[in-house]
Design a protein around this motif. Structure first.
Motif, PDB file in Angstrom:
ATOM      1  N   GLU A 182       0.436  -1.365   0.056  1.00 53.91           N
ATOM      2  CA  GLU A 182       0.050  -0.120  -0.055  1.00 53.91           C
ATOM      3  C   GLU A 182       0.883   1.107  -0.035  1.00 53.91           C
ATOM      4  O   GLU A 182       0.538   2.267  -0.742  1.00 53.91           O
ATOM      5  CB  GLU A 182      -0.960  -0.187   1.246  1.00 53.91           C
ATOM      6  CG  GLU A 182      -1.746   1.230   1.490  1.00 53.91           C
ATOM      7  CD  GLU A 182      -2.566   1.232   2.562  1.00 53.91           C
ATOM      8  OE1 GLU A 182      -3.491   1.865   2.558  1.00 53.91           O
ATOM      9  OE2 GLU A 182      -2.140   0.521   3.547  1.00 53.91           O
ATOM     10  N   MET A 183       1.870   1.398   0.966  1.00 53.42           N
ATOM     11  CA  MET A 183       2.668   2.617   1.184  1.00 53.42           C
ATOM     12  C   MET A 183       3.493   2.786  -0.294  1.00 53.42           C
ATOM     13  O   MET A 183       3.750   3.969  -0.688  1.00 53.42           O
ATOM     14  CB  MET A 183       3.596   2.437   2.152  1.00 53.42           C
ATOM     15  CG  MET A 183       2.977   2.397   3.422  1.00 53.42           C
ATOM     16  SD  MET A 183       3.689   2.483   4.883  1.00 53.42           S
ATOM     17  CE  MET A 183       4.053   4.064   5.027  1.00 53.42           C
ATOM     18  N   SER A 184       3.891   1.653  -1.050  1.00 49.72           N
ATOM     19  CA  SER A 184       4.705   1.729  -2.250  1.00 49.72           C
ATOM     20  C   SER A 184       3.623   2.222  -3.360  1.00 49.72           C
ATOM     21  O   SER A 184       4.326   3.067  -4.166  1.00 49.72           O
ATOM     22  CB  SER A 184       5.180   0.232  -2.731  1.00 49.72           C
ATOM     23  OG  SER A 184       5.710   0.308  -3.723  1.00 49.72           O
ATOM     24  N   ALA A 185       2.553   1.944  -3.051  1.00 55.49           N
ATOM     25  CA  ALA A 185       1.786   2.196  -4.242  1.00 55.49           C
ATOM     26  C   ALA A 185       1.187   3.852  -3.847  1.00 55.49           C
ATOM     27  O   ALA A 185       1.233   4.643  -5.150  1.00 55.49           O
ATOM     28  CB  ALA A 185       0.439   1.661  -4.400  1.00 55.49           C
ATOM     29  N   ILE A 186       1.300   4.041  -2.998  1.00 54.57           N
ATOM     30  CA  ILE A 186       1.112   5.581  -2.698  1.00 54.57           C
ATOM     31  C   ILE A 186       2.035   6.599  -2.734  1.00 54.57           C
ATOM     32  O   ILE A 186       2.141   7.648  -3.244  1.00 54.57           O
ATOM     33  CB  ILE A 186       0.482   5.903  -0.972  1.00 54.57           C
ATOM     34  CG1 ILE A 186      -0.798   5.301  -1.094  1.00 54.57           C
ATOM     35  CG2 ILE A 186       0.484   7.472  -0.616  1.00 54.57           C
ATOM     36  CD1 ILE A 186      -1.640   5.242   0.309  1.00 54.57           C
ATOM     37  N   TYR A 187       3.324   6.117  -2.204  1.00 55.65           N
ATOM     38  CA  TYR A 187       4.602   6.763  -2.189  1.00 55.65           C
ATOM     39  C   TYR A 187       5.510   6.693  -3.248  1.00 55.65           C
ATOM     40  O   TYR A 187       6.574   7.320  -3.548  1.00 55.65           O
ATOM     41  CB  TYR A 187       5.050   6.991  -0.877  1.00 55.65           C
ATOM     42  CG  TYR A 187       4.322   7.467   0.358  1.00 55.65           C
ATOM     43  CD1 TYR A 187       4.483   8.703   0.610  1.00 55.65           C
ATOM     44  CD2 TYR A 187       3.816   6.690   1.102  1.00 55.65           C
ATOM     45  CE1 TYR A 187       3.455   9.433   1.565  1.00 55.65           C
ATOM     46  CE2 TYR A 187       3.154   7.249   2.395  1.00 55.65           C
ATOM     47  CZ  TYR A 187       2.890   8.694   2.514  1.00 55.65           C
ATOM     48  OH  TYR A 187       2.340   9.039   3.517  1.00 55.65           O
ATOM     49  N   GLY A 188       5.461   5.291  -3.909  1.00 58.19           N
ATOM     50  CA  GLY A 188       6.639   4.978  -4.855  1.00 58.19           C
ATOM     51  C   GLY A 188       7.846   4.329  -4.201  1.00 58.19           C
ATOM     52  O   GLY A 188       8.816   4.377  -4.734  1.00 58.19           O
ATOM     53  N   PHE A 189       7.338   3.959  -2.960  1.00 62.87           N
ATOM     54  CA  PHE A 189       8.733   3.258  -2.253  1.00 62.87           C
ATOM     55  C   PHE A 189       9.132   1.964  -3.181  1.00 62.87           C
ATOM     56  O   PHE A 189       8.475   1.341  -3.698  1.00 62.87           O
ATOM     57  CB  PHE A 189       8.408   2.666  -0.768  1.00 62.87           C
ATOM     58  CG  PHE A 189       7.964   3.900   0.222  1.00 62.87           C
ATOM     59  CD1 PHE A 189       8.697   5.207   0.208  1.00 62.87           C
ATOM     60  CD2 PHE A 189       7.078   3.640   1.230  1.00 62.87           C
ATOM     61  CE1 PHE A 189       8.513   6.169   0.778  1.00 62.87           C
ATOM     62  CE2 PHE A 189       6.999   4.832   2.169  1.00 62.87           C
ATOM     63  CZ  PHE A 189       7.573   6.161   2.013  1.00 62.87           C
ATOM     64  N   SER A 190      10.535   1.611  -2.721  1.00 63.69           N
ATOM     65  CA  SER A 190      10.958   0.534  -3.682  1.00 63.69           C
ATOM     66  C   SER A 190      11.903  -0.206  -2.530  1.00 63.69           C
ATOM     67  O   SER A 190      12.133   0.087  -1.530  1.00 63.69           O
ATOM     68  CB  SER A 190      11.851   1.253  -4.567  1.00 63.69           C
ATOM     69  OG  SER A 190      13.021   1.860  -4.177  1.00 63.69           O
ATOM     70  N   GLY A 191      12.643  -1.110  -3.036  1.00 64.14           N
ATOM     71  CA  GLY A 191      13.644  -2.026  -2.023  1.00 64.14           C
ATOM     72  C   GLY A 191      14.573  -1.216  -1.682  1.00 64.14           C
ATOM     73  O   GLY A 191      15.319  -1.584  -0.735  1.00 64.14           O
ATOM     74  N   GLU A 192      14.871  -0.036  -2.209  1.00 56.27           N
ATOM     75  CA  GLU A 192      16.088   0.786  -1.748  1.00 56.27           C
ATOM     76  C   GLU A 192      15.505   1.919  -0.827  1.00 56.27           C
ATOM     77  O   GLU A 192      16.473   2.506  -0.276  1.00 56.27           O
ATOM     78  CB  GLU A 192      16.593   1.553  -2.841  1.00 56.27           C
ATOM     79  CG  GLU A 192      16.829   0.759  -4.158  1.00 56.27           C
ATOM     80  CD  GLU A 192      18.311  -0.140  -3.685  1.00 56.27           C
ATOM     81  OE1 GLU A 192      19.015   0.282  -3.287  1.00 56.27           O
ATOM     82  OE2 GLU A 192      18.193  -1.518  -4.126  1.00 56.27           O
ATOM     83  N   THR A 193      14.322   1.855  -0.382  1.00 54.29           N
ATOM     84  CA  THR A 193      13.800   2.931   0.508  1.00 54.29           C
ATOM     85  C   THR A 193      14.090   2.543   1.712  1.00 54.29           C
ATOM     86  O   THR A 193      14.055   1.408   2.241  1.00 54.29           O
ATOM     87  CB  THR A 193      12.434   3.133   0.423  1.00 54.29           C
ATOM     88  OG1 THR A 193      11.909   3.466  -0.873  1.00 54.29           O
ATOM     89  CG2 THR A 193      11.944   4.163   1.410  1.00 54.29           C
TER      90      THR A 193
END
Length: 434
Positions: free
Chosen positions: A166-177
């Motif tokens: 969910e947070m990746s979809a909203i913020y664009g977080f990736s495995g590098e975050t």
């Protein structure tokens, strides 16, 4: 739109109307007639969109409890863009709202790598002093995220309801975050919901004034508010065409459902996992009953936060205002004389030659000087309209307009910086220790 807006690195927004369709933001214009004593950001359509702000208007107009909350990441100088948010907070406070301001030092540490010491120094000497100088009253609440156990505890609980997808979809977080960056986002949600905790008066409409780049925080928090609540209320249709309300348990103990059956307006029937309420049209009465029962049984009963969105100011040289380019913005701590020079070097909506300016007129909509007056320097709408008209018809030349704006800005900064010094002596009234 092909733009993923996020609070840390969004592209400039060319078409604000696309945000209505792409992100579900509602246009603000329809609400303006309902607002008593609207501020200049409202009157001049600088605030262009909202989520659920009608709940806040109802509270303001009927003297019911509501809150206003926003925050500032202490990562640089306080400038005119920050002033917009501060002005909106202070206006809501004057309209009767309980005001909260969070200094997002955990965000600054995790996202920008700024030391805790610098976060505190910048938070006080840039943001808090200007906030107080602009008129924030001591009845409000100012705090640093890292010093609030209440924020940390709530962020931890919210984290149970959030997941990486969910947070990746909203913020664009990736495995590098980094993980702390993700935690800081949950801290933002805790900031937003903090005014509704029992220590702060319980559930109530709360507005978050922000620029459109901060909308991901609003979307995440509204979703988490729904997830944290024990109940949801559904309106359903019977076979005979009449409607009834079904109070559905998400995480409520069975005893809470029994109490809702006893207290609900209308005829209530208890079933496994839900209570159906018939013969009532009073949704608000039912909602208040459900909220009170949830609070009694240890829940939060959050009201999904409202938000307002203002247009961004452009840079003094055109394009985006950037903290990495000091000539693109005016800081509230700038030397007043340097602000005069910045304005006189700024991009205008004037024509190439003086003769063309007289014949064709200027284009105030493309002028950074007029924009500063629109957003900050000219409070009187009639005076602003005069400047717009005289620019458009070729009567007002850019040099004279720049000189006028520069003088207004100099006067504002001189007065504001004196007020900042007075504010330093009042920090203890706000519970702030240097």
């Amino acid at each position: 739109m092909n733009v993923k807006i996020n609070p840390w690195s969004s592209s400039s927004i060319q078409d604000y109307s696309r945000l209505f369709d792409d992100f579900g933001i509602s246009p603000f214009n329809d609400l303006i007639p309902e607002i008593k004593s609207p501020n200049r950001y409202i009157r001049r359509n600088i605030i262009f969109g909202h989520r659920s702000y009608d709940l806040v208007i109802d509270a303001m107009n009927n003297q019911k409890p509501f809150s206003v909350m926003s925050g500032f990441m202490p990562s640089g100088k306080v400038h005119l863009g920050h002033k917009m948010v501060m002005d909106e907070i202070i206006w809501h406070q004057k309209m009767g709202g309980d005001a909260f301001v969070g200094i997002a030092d955990r965000e600054a540490y995790s996202v920008r790598g700024i030391s805790w010491e610098m976060c505190r120094e910048t938070g006080i000497n840039e943001y808090i002093l200007s906030l107080i100088a602009l008129g924030f009253e001591p009845e409000g609440h100012i705090y640093f995220q890292s010093e609030s156990q209440q924020i940390m505890d709530l962020a931890f609980e919210l984290g149970v309801r959030a997941n990486f997808s969910e947070m990746s979809a909203i913020y664009g977080f990736s495995g590098e975050t980094n993980i702390s960056h993700m935690i800081s986002a949950l801290c933002q949600s805790a900031d937003i919901l903090n005014p509704q905790l029992s220590d702060n008066g319980g559930p109530k409409p709360t507005v978050i004034p922000v620029g459109a780049d901060q909308d991901p925080h609003i979307r995440l928090t509204r979703g988490l508010a729904h997830k944290m609540n024990m109940f949801r209320i559904e309106k359903r249709e019977q076979n005979n065409g009449n409607f009834y309300f079904s109070v559905r348990s998400k995480s409520a103990p069975s005893e809470a459902l029994k109490e809702i059956k006893e207290l609900a307006p209308g005829d209530a029937k208890l079933f496994e996992g839900h209570v159906d309420v018939y013969n009532t049209d009073d949704f608000n009465d039912l909602l208040e009953t459900v909220r009170q029962v949830e609070l009694e049984f240890g829940g939060y009963s959050f009201v999904p936060p409202a938000s307002t969105y203002h247009r961004f100011m452009s840079g003094l040289q055109g394009g985006k205002m950037s903290s990495s380019s000091p000539d693109s913005y005016i800081a509230l701590t700038d030397d007043p004389e340097s602000s005069v020079k910045k304005i006189k070097r700024s991009k205008t909506g004037g024509r190439i030659t003086l003769q063309e300016q007289k014949e064709l007129g200027g284009i105030p909509e493309e002028c950074s000087v007029f924009e500063i007056m629109l957003f900050h320097l000219v409070e009187d709408d009639r005076e602003l309209a005069r400047i717009h008209q005289e620019c458009s018809n070729g009567k007002l030349m850019c040099g004279k307009c720049k000189a006028y704006a520069a003088e207004l800005m100099k006067e504002f900064l001189v007065e504001h910086q004196q007020m900042r010094e007075n504010a330093r002596e009042r920090l203890h009234e706000y519970g702030i220790k240097e």
